[in-house]
Design a protein around this motif. Structure first.
Motif, mmCIF file in Angstrom:
data_model
loop_
_atom_site.group_PDB
_atom_site.id
_atom_site.type_symbol
_atom_site.label_atom_id
_atom_site.label_comp_id
_atom_site.label_asym_id
_atom_site.label_seq_id
_atom_site.Cartn_x
_atom_site.Cartn_y
_atom_site.Cartn_z
ATOM 1 N N ASP A 1 16.765 57.552 -40.134
ATOM 2 C CA ASP A 1 15.759 56.611 -40.067
ATOM 3 C C ASP A 1 15.070 56.059 -38.453
ATOM 4 O O ASP A 1 14.079 55.837 -38.404
ATOM 5 N N ARG B 1 4.320 60.771 -44.814
ATOM 6 C CA ARG B 1 3.826 59.276 -44.768
ATOM 7 C C ARG B 1 2.342 59.066 -44.775
ATOM 8 O O ARG B 1 1.994 58.081 -45.212
ATOM 9 N N ARG C 1 13.620 59.189 -36.060
ATOM 10 C CA ARG C 1 12.370 60.032 -36.389
ATOM 11 C C ARG C 1 11.310 59.612 -35.393
ATOM 12 O O ARG C 1 11.150 58.573 -35.217
ATOM 13 N N ALA D 1 11.111 61.544 -45.643
ATOM 14 C CA ALA D 1 10.355 60.566 -45.165
ATOM 15 C C ALA D 1 10.177 60.848 -43.545
ATOM 16 O O ALA D 1 9.399 59.834 -42.908
ATOM 17 N N ARG E 1 22.162 58.069 -42.763
ATOM 18 C CA ARG E 1 20.681 57.752 -42.949
ATOM 19 C C ARG E 1 20.009 56.875 -42.008
ATOM 20 O O ARG E 1 18.871 56.767 -41.592
ATOM 21 N N SER F 1 15.373 60.314 -47.468
ATOM 22 C CA SER F 1 15.245 60.095 -45.955
ATOM 23 C C SER F 1 14.822 61.310 -45.252
ATOM 24 O O SER F 1 14.189 61.350 -44.305
ATOM 25 N N SER G 1 8.648 50.439 -51.576
ATOM 26 C CA SER G 1 8.072 51.693 -50.890
ATOM 27 C C SER G 1 9.059 52.910 -50.985
ATOM 28 O O SER G 1 8.817 54.052 -51.070
ATOM 29 N N ARG H 1 10.891 50.133 -44.658
ATOM 30 C CA ARG H 1 11.188 50.479 -43.405
ATOM 31 C C ARG H 1 10.038 50.101 -42.274
ATOM 32 O O ARG H 1 10.469 50.074 -41.217
ATOM 33 N N ASP H 2 8.977 50.534 -42.574
ATOM 34 C CA ASP H 2 7.994 50.364 -41.749
ATOM 35 C C ASP H 2 6.576 49.584 -42.258
ATOM 36 O O ASP H 2 5.425 49.685 -41.807
ATOM 37 N N MET H 3 7.087 48.550 -43.150
ATOM 38 C CA MET H 3 5.974 47.700 -43.868
ATOM 39 C C MET H 3 5.233 46.940 -42.654
ATOM 40 O O MET H 3 4.138 46.484 -42.651
ATOM 41 N N TYR I 1 8.965 57.270 -51.715
ATOM 42 C CA TYR I 1 9.960 58.277 -50.954
ATOM 43 C C TYR I 1 10.861 58.968 -51.805
ATOM 44 O O TYR I 1 11.030 60.272 -51.872
ATOM 45 N N ARG I 2 11.530 58.514 -52.591
ATOM 46 C CA ARG I 2 12.577 58.935 -53.427
ATOM 47 C C ARG I 2 11.966 59.582 -54.584
ATOM 48 O O ARG I 2 12.189 60.937 -54.799
#
Ligand code: C5P
Length: 229
Positions: free
Chosen positions: A185, A110, A188, A104, A181, A101, A36, A131-133, A40-41
């Protein structure tokens, strides 16, 4: 949800080993893989290429929704094509990671990427790296793991990774970037980096890659997701 396609979620900060571990586990199980972070990248790269400001939420969300991207599995690696160009190397740079980041942290981005990520859930199973899977994208996943490692160990790993692909980096600036970062992360407002309530946390600071893979294989077996061999 017992007939739903199984998902192993692997969340955690950058450099904890999620990318390598996810690939190895997906290979071992014959499951699909969702990186994922690459989405974002790519959104960040699209913004840089199309001259969109990293705080222009509406324009960024549109870029995220319309990303023209293909992931091509090639042996040990995945080739990433963006608008027809091979950007596999470019999206791994620290500059793109930093911009990723920032984009994101935009809620509309998102939201725009949510369905695209869920579309990766296909039989026989999915390993989802991010990060939020476990907290947001696949809250019903039968096994959620949060991989961490100390910031200095993560900086050291990133340094070796970059060296391996011939990219320049300094250990001290990598550590600073990783800490910045992490802070962004975790702080946020949408989908902050944190373990799901039902996640198993695994600190990999002193573990080798095969040790982490073994530990995860045990967890998958305990959860009835892989047969003991
Ligand atoms: O994992 P990777 O370093 O490729 O991710 C790049 C950036 O994308 C992260 O620093 C994070 O800000 C963001 N990201 C995210 N949610 C994910 C995956 C990545 O916010 N599920």
């Amino acid at each position: 949800m017992s007939d739903a396609v199984p998902v192993l979620t692997l969340d955690g900060p950058g450099g904890a080993g999620k990318g390598t571990i996810s690939r190895l586990i997906a290979e071992r199980l014959g499951w699909h893989l969702l990186d994922s972070g690459a989405l974002y990248r790519l959104t960040a790269l699209a913004a840089l290429r199309h001259g969109v400001a990293l705080d222009d939420a509406a324009a960024l969300a549109e870029l995220a929704r319309d990303l023209d991207v293909a992931f091509l599995a090639e042996g040990e690696t995945t080739r990433v094509l963006f608008e027809g160009d091979d950007v596999s190397r470019e999206i791994r740079s620290e500059q793109t990671g930093d911009a990723a980041s920032q984009v994101a942290a935009v809620p509309a981005v998102r939201e725009a990427l949510l369905e695209r990520q869920r579309d990766f859930r296909k039989a026989p199973g999915l390993v989802a790296d991010g990060r939020d899977m476990g907290t947001v994208v696949f809250p019903d996943a039968p096994l959620k793991v949060f991989l961490t490692a100390s910031a200095s160990e993560r900086a050291r790993r990133r340094y070796l990774q970059l060296q391996e692909v011939g990219m320049d980096a300094s250990l001290s600036s990598l550590l600073k970037e990783i800490q910045a970062r992490d802070a962004r992360d975790m702080q946020r407002s949408v989908a902050p980096l944190k373990p799901a309530d039902d996640a198993v946390t695994l600190d990999t600071t002193r573990l080798t890659i095969p040790e982490v893979v073994d530990r995860l294989t045990d967890l998958l077996t305990e959860h009835g997701l892989a047969s003991a061999t």
